[in-house]
Motif scaffolding. Structure first.
Motif, PDB file in Angstrom:
ATOM      1  N   GLY A  65       0.825  -1.200   0.000  1.00  0.00           N
ATOM      2  CA  GLY A  65       0.000   0.000   0.000  1.00  0.00           C
ATOM      3  C   GLY A  65       0.861   1.252   0.000  1.00  0.00           C
ATOM      4  O   GLY A  65       2.033   1.206  -0.392  1.00  0.00           O
ATOM      5  N   LEU A  66       0.297   2.346   0.440  1.00  0.00           N
ATOM      6  CA  LEU A  66       1.001   3.640   0.436  1.00  0.00           C
ATOM      7  C   LEU A  66       1.123   4.194   1.850  1.00  0.00           C
ATOM      8  O   LEU A  66       0.227   4.016   2.670  1.00  0.00           O
ATOM      9  CB  LEU A  66       0.191   4.659  -0.363  1.00  0.00           C
ATOM     10  N   ILE A  67       2.246   4.890   2.102  1.00  0.00           N
ATOM     11  CA  ILE A  67       2.406   5.571   3.397  1.00  0.00           C
ATOM     12  C   ILE A  67       1.832   6.982   3.245  1.00  0.00           C
ATOM     13  O   ILE A  67       2.183   7.690   2.305  1.00  0.00           O
ATOM     14  CB  ILE A  67       3.890   5.679   3.770  1.00  0.00           C
ATOM     15  N   TYR A  68       0.944   7.345   4.130  1.00  0.00           N
ATOM     16  CA  TYR A  68       0.417   8.716   4.116  1.00  0.00           C
ATOM     17  C   TYR A  68       1.260   9.533   5.096  1.00  0.00           C
ATOM     18  O   TYR A  68       0.985   9.569   6.301  1.00  0.00           O
ATOM     19  CB  TYR A  68      -1.065   8.717   4.532  1.00  0.00           C
ATOM     20  N   GLU A  69       2.294  10.165   4.554  1.00  0.00           N
ATOM     21  CA  GLU A  69       3.231  10.876   5.421  1.00  0.00           C
ATOM     22  C   GLU A  69       2.524  11.955   6.231  1.00  0.00           C
ATOM     23  O   GLU A  69       1.709  12.711   5.706  1.00  0.00           O
ATOM     24  CB  GLU A  69       4.347  11.499   4.574  1.00  0.00           C
ATOM     25  N   GLY A  70       2.839  11.990   7.507  1.00  0.00           N
ATOM     26  CA  GLY A  70       2.254  13.020   8.371  1.00  0.00           C
ATOM     27  C   GLY A  70       0.836  12.713   8.798  1.00  0.00           C
ATOM     28  O   GLY A  70       0.207  13.500   9.497  1.00  0.00           O
ATOM     29  N   VAL A  71       0.300  11.563   8.400  1.00  0.00           N
ATOM     30  CA  VAL A  71      -1.084  11.242   8.755  1.00  0.00           C
ATOM     31  C   VAL A  71      -1.135  10.141   9.816  1.00  0.00           C
ATOM     32  O   VAL A  71      -1.691  10.311  10.897  1.00  0.00           O
ATOM     33  CB  VAL A  71      -1.894  10.813   7.502  1.00  0.00           C
ATOM     34  N   ASP A  72      -0.524   8.989   9.507  1.00  0.00           N
ATOM     35  CA  ASP A  72      -0.673   7.837  10.402  1.00  0.00           C
ATOM     36  C   ASP A  72       0.484   7.644  11.378  1.00  0.00           C
ATOM     37  O   ASP A  72       0.352   6.902  12.338  1.00  0.00           O
ATOM     38  CB  ASP A  72      -0.806   6.558   9.562  1.00  0.00           C
ATOM     39  N   GLY A  73       1.613   8.235  11.099  1.00  0.00           N
ATOM     40  CA  GLY A  73       2.765   7.995  11.979  1.00  0.00           C
ATOM     41  C   GLY A  73       3.269   6.570  11.821  1.00  0.00           C
ATOM     42  O   GLY A  73       3.116   5.946  10.769  1.00  0.00           O
ATOM     43  N   ASN A  74       3.819   6.033  12.922  1.00  0.00           N
ATOM     44  CA  ASN A  74       4.412   4.699  12.858  1.00  0.00           C
ATOM     45  C   ASN A  74       3.672   3.732  13.771  1.00  0.00           C
ATOM     46  O   ASN A  74       2.961   4.147  14.689  1.00  0.00           O
ATOM     47  CB  ASN A  74       5.877   4.762  13.295  1.00  0.00           C
ATOM     48  N   ASP A  75       3.884   2.424  13.522  1.00  0.00           N
ATOM     49  CA  ASP A  75       3.278   1.431  14.406  1.00  0.00           C
ATOM     50  C   ASP A  75       4.159   1.241  15.648  1.00  0.00           C
ATOM     51  O   ASP A  75       5.184   1.926  15.808  1.00  0.00           O
ATOM     52  CB  ASP A  75       3.025   0.109  13.662  1.00  0.00           C
ATOM     53  N   GLU A  76       3.787   0.275  16.490  1.00  0.00           N
ATOM     54  CA  GLU A  76       4.520   0.110  17.765  1.00  0.00           C
ATOM     55  C   GLU A  76       5.981  -0.260  17.574  1.00  0.00           C
ATOM     56  O   GLU A  76       6.817  -0.036  18.445  1.00  0.00           O
ATOM     57  CB  GLU A  76       3.792  -0.893  18.694  1.00  0.00           C
ATOM     58  N   ASN A  77       6.311  -0.818  16.398  1.00  0.00           N
ATOM     59  CA  ASN A  77       7.711  -1.167  16.131  1.00  0.00           C
ATOM     60  C   ASN A  77       8.469  -0.040  15.427  1.00  0.00           C
ATOM     61  O   ASN A  77       9.586  -0.221  14.966  1.00  0.00           O
ATOM     62  CB  ASN A  77       7.793  -2.437  15.269  1.00  0.00           C
ATOM     63  N   GLY A  78       7.801   1.064  15.272  1.00  0.00           N
ATOM     64  CA  GLY A  78       8.454   2.202  14.625  1.00  0.00           C
ATOM     65  C   GLY A  78       8.404   2.147  13.102  1.00  0.00           C
ATOM     66  O   GLY A  78       8.982   2.983  12.411  1.00  0.00           O
ATOM     67  N   ASN A  79       7.688   1.158  12.548  1.00  0.00           N
ATOM     68  CA  ASN A  79       7.577   1.077  11.092  1.00  0.00           C
ATOM     69  C   ASN A  79       6.435   1.960  10.589  1.00  0.00           C
ATOM     70  O   ASN A  79       5.409   2.089  11.272  1.00  0.00           O
ATOM     71  CB  ASN A  79       7.304  -0.373  10.653  1.00  0.00           C
ATOM     72  N   PRO A  80       6.619   2.505   9.398  1.00  0.00           N
ATOM     73  CA  PRO A  80       5.533   3.341   8.872  1.00  0.00           C
ATOM     74  C   PRO A  80       4.269   2.525   8.593  1.00  0.00           C
ATOM     75  O   PRO A  80       4.356   1.340   8.285  1.00  0.00           O
ATOM     76  CB  PRO A  80       6.112   3.885   7.553  1.00  0.00           C
ATOM     77  N   ILE A  81       3.134   3.161   8.744  1.00  0.00           N
ATOM     78  CA  ILE A  81       1.856   2.469   8.511  1.00  0.00           C
ATOM     79  C   ILE A  81       1.455   2.680   7.049  1.00  0.00           C
ATOM     80  O   ILE A  81       1.516   3.804   6.532  1.00  0.00           O
ATOM     81  CB  ILE A  81       0.775   3.017   9.459  1.00  0.00           C
ATOM     82  N   TYR A  82       1.081   1.567   6.416  1.00  0.00           N
ATOM     83  CA  TYR A  82       0.657   1.640   5.015  1.00  0.00           C
ATOM     84  C   TYR A  82      -0.861   1.606   4.930  1.00  0.00           C
ATOM     85  O   TYR A  82      -1.525   0.975   5.746  1.00  0.00           O
ATOM     86  CB  TYR A  82       1.199   0.428   4.233  1.00  0.00           C
ATOM     87  N   ARG A  83      -1.381   2.258   3.904  1.00  0.00           N
ATOM     88  CA  ARG A  83      -2.828   2.177   3.660  1.00  0.00           C
ATOM     89  C   ARG A  83      -3.069   1.598   2.277  1.00  0.00           C
ATOM     90  O   ARG A  83      -2.321   1.890   1.344  1.00  0.00           O
ATOM     91  CB  ARG A  83      -3.461   3.561   3.684  1.00  0.00           C
ATOM     92  N   LYS A  84      -4.151   0.824   2.164  1.00  0.00           N
ATOM     93  CA  LYS A  84      -4.563   0.298   0.867  1.00  0.00           C
ATOM     94  C   LYS A  84      -5.981   0.793   0.578  1.00  0.00           C
ATOM     95  O   LYS A  84      -6.836   0.736   1.466  1.00  0.00           O
ATOM     96  CB  LYS A  84      -4.590  -1.230   0.898  1.00  0.00           C
ATOM     97  N   TYR A  85      -6.205   1.235  -0.617  1.00  0.00           N
ATOM     98  CA  TYR A  85      -7.548   1.677  -0.969  1.00  0.00           C
ATOM     99  C   TYR A  85      -7.997   1.105  -2.307  1.00  0.00           C
ATOM    100  O   TYR A  85      -7.213   1.012  -3.253  1.00  0.00           O
ATOM    101  CB  TYR A  85      -7.621   3.207  -1.034  1.00  0.00           C
ATOM    102  N   ILE A  86      -9.228   0.730  -2.355  1.00  0.00           N
ATOM    103  CA  ILE A  86      -9.867   0.294  -3.590  1.00  0.00           C
ATOM    104  C   ILE A  86     -10.053   1.537  -4.483  1.00  0.00           C
ATOM    105  O   ILE A  86     -10.233   2.637  -3.970  1.00  0.00           O
ATOM    106  CB  ILE A  86     -11.234  -0.352  -3.233  1.00  0.00           C
ATOM    107  N   GLY A  87     -10.001   1.345  -5.821  1.00  0.00           N
ATOM    108  CA  GLY A  87     -10.096   2.489  -6.732  1.00  0.00           C
ATOM    109  C   GLY A  87     -11.485   3.089  -6.811  1.00  0.00           C
ATOM    110  O   GLY A  87     -12.471   2.486  -6.383  1.00  0.00           O
ATOM    111  N   ALA A  88     -11.537   4.282  -7.393  1.00  0.00           N
ATOM    112  CA  ALA A  88     -12.818   4.990  -7.515  1.00  0.00           C
ATOM    113  C   ALA A  88     -13.649   4.380  -8.640  1.00  0.00           C
ATOM    114  O   ALA A  88     -13.112   3.892  -9.629  1.00  0.00           O
ATOM    115  CB  ALA A  88     -12.565   6.461  -7.794  1.00  0.00           C
ATOM    116  N   SER A  89     -14.957   4.411  -8.470  1.00  0.00           N
ATOM    117  CA  SER A  89     -15.871   3.879  -9.486  1.00  0.00           C
ATOM    118  C   SER A  89     -17.233   4.502  -9.244  1.00  0.00           C
ATOM    119  O   SER A  89     -17.564   4.866  -8.111  1.00  0.00           O
ATOM    120  CB  SER A  89     -15.957   2.363  -9.316  1.00  0.00           C
ATOM    121  N   ALA A  90     -18.021   4.611 -10.334  1.00  0.00           N
ATOM    122  CA  ALA A  90     -19.385   5.117 -10.139  1.00  0.00           C
ATOM    123  C   ALA A  90     -20.201   4.125  -9.311  1.00  0.00           C
ATOM    124  O   ALA A  90     -21.269   4.454  -8.812  1.00  0.00           O
ATOM    125  CB  ALA A  90     -20.057   5.383 -11.481  1.00  0.00           C
ATOM    126  N   GLY A  91     -19.664   2.902  -9.156  1.00  0.00           N
ATOM    127  CA  GLY A  91     -20.322   1.915  -8.301  1.00  0.00           C
ATOM    128  C   GLY A  91     -20.374   2.365  -6.852  1.00  0.00           C
ATOM    129  O   GLY A  91     -21.097   1.789  -6.045  1.00  0.00           O
TER     130      GLY A  91
END
Ligand code: HEM
Length: 368
Positions: A65-91
């Motif tokens: 996924g993607l790291i949203y810098e300045g948004v999620d920070g890091n997890d308990e191990n100090g690793n950056p948190i990744y986000r995954k999102y489904i794409g946009a659709s008129a659905g």
């Protein structure tokens, strides 16, 4: 809502009016959908706009996924948190899902084919009662089903084989995962509206309960019986017409997908930028050739759509292997490219199944 309120009041006359209103509204929606080509060029859409609509939930190049810098920070191990999102659709518009829910149209993971008992004579019409039987020829390992309101992150079942569901048929409520995932892209209030609607939507089962009216146990006269049956019959027809218009929506939508995605992907396959959805340089020759594709004729005329059909037919589009989760579209040059929806669906089998499931809810007519 007026249909549901009419049912609550057991007012069949108002139910009939509401159903006619719904079907004529879907007719309007369909007419608007047909206008897509007026301001939206398939070439520009596919090669220049669509890459930005793509999600990265099942994106090979962004497996974490993607790291949203300045948004999620890091997890308990100090690793950056990744986000995954489904794409946009008129659905992700709540409109079509709301109609599906209100009309009790059920959708299942791609490849799952429940058998619908065409005419269910049910006295009890709570939405829990579903007249479904599932084909038993399944592959046991896949557990892609999920219950109502379960926003799980399972991948869509993108392979084209029928799945196995061994659990109790009556207790399982299979849902199409994409429709739930895409709700994450809706505004919260729209999502909540769909959830609330699902709790009260009982149009189909109410109508079926009306068709199970048994004249032998009533005190009505034969004339009153006949009137009652005719009234019910009109309601059945009005309900079926709603389904028919939903099916028309999905057929037209499939044609649009063929013109805006399948043909675009196919005609560019084999060029230097083949297999890439991220081609963004305008090639003059291709713009000229796009104009052929954009013509109104291509989108609206039945003749042209037949040729589109050639592209979308299951013969032409096959899973070249049963193990991958992607559709391969065979091209005339025998090269193949992957085509997925922005939501990661195996798009043509997915959309065709959505269309076919729409008519599967048709109620048998007493007078037919
Ligand atoms: C250029 C125009 C369009 C294209 C290429 C297109 C393409 C697609 C694709 C590929 C999917 C499969 C899901 C996925 O993305 O993985 C989809 C789903 C869907 N699209 Fe479109 N779409 C278009 C316009 C529209 C419009 C105008 C509507 C109107 C509301 C619409 C309504 C839907 C719905 C409701 C679904 C979910 C499947 C269903 O309920 O049948 N689309 N679309």
């Amino acid at each position: 809502m007026s249909a549901i309120l009419a049912i609550k009041a057991r007012n069949n006359q108002n139910l009939l009016i509401a159903l006619k209103d719904i079907s004529s509204t879907i007719v309007d929606i369909n007419a608007t959908l047909q206008r897509m080509h007026e301001k939206c060029d398939p070439y520009v859409f596919y090669w220049m706009v669509r890459p930005y609509l793509n999600g990265w939930e099942n994106e090979d190049r962004l497996p974490r996924g993607l790291i949203y810098e300045g948004v999620d920070g890091n997890d308990e191990n100090g690793n950056p948190i990744y986000r995954k999102y489904i794409g946009a659709s008129a659905g992700q518009s709540a409109l079509i899902q709301a109609l599906d829910i209100a009309l009790n149209i059920e959708h299942y993971p791609t490849g799952v084919k429940p058998k619908i008992n065409g005419h269910c004579f049910m006295k009890n019409y709570t939405s829990e009662n579903s007249c479904l039987r599932f084909e038993s020829k399944f592959n046991n390992n896949n557990n892609n089903h999920h219950n109502n309101n379960n926003n799980n992150n399972n991948n869509n079942n993108n392979n084209n084989t029928t799945q196995q569901y061994s659990s109790d048929e009556n207790s399982i409520k299979l849902q199409q995962p994409y429709l739930y995932k895409i709700r994450q892209n809706m505004s919260g209030r729209h999502r909540k509206f769909l959830e609330d609607l699902a709790k009260v939507a009982n149009i189909r089962n109410y109508i079926i309960s009306q068709t199970s009216y048994d004249s032998s146990i009533t005190t009505y006269s034969p004339d009153e019986d006949m009137e009652m049956l005719q009234g019910t019959n009109e309601i059945v027809q009005a309900y079926n017409e709603c389904l028919n218009q939903m099916k028309n929506f999905r057929s037209k939508h499939l044609q649009i997908v063929s013109v805006y995605i399948v043909i675009q992907a196919r005609r560019n396959n084999g060029n230097s930028h083949s297999n890439s959805m991220y081609y963004s340089q305008i090639n003059k020759d291709e713009i000229t050739s796009t104009q052929e594709v954009t013509s109104t004729k291509e989108v609206t005329s039945t003749k042209e759509v037949t040729s589109t059909k050639e592209v979308t037919s299951t013969k032409e589009i096959t899973n070249t292997t049963n193990t991958t989760n992607t559709t391969k579209v065979k091209t005339t040059t025998n090269k193949s490219i992957e085509i997925k929806g922005t939501g990661g669906t195996n798009l043509i089998p997915f959309l065709k199944q959505m269309r076919d499931e729409t008519m599967a809810q048709e109620i048998q007519n007493h007078f037919e």
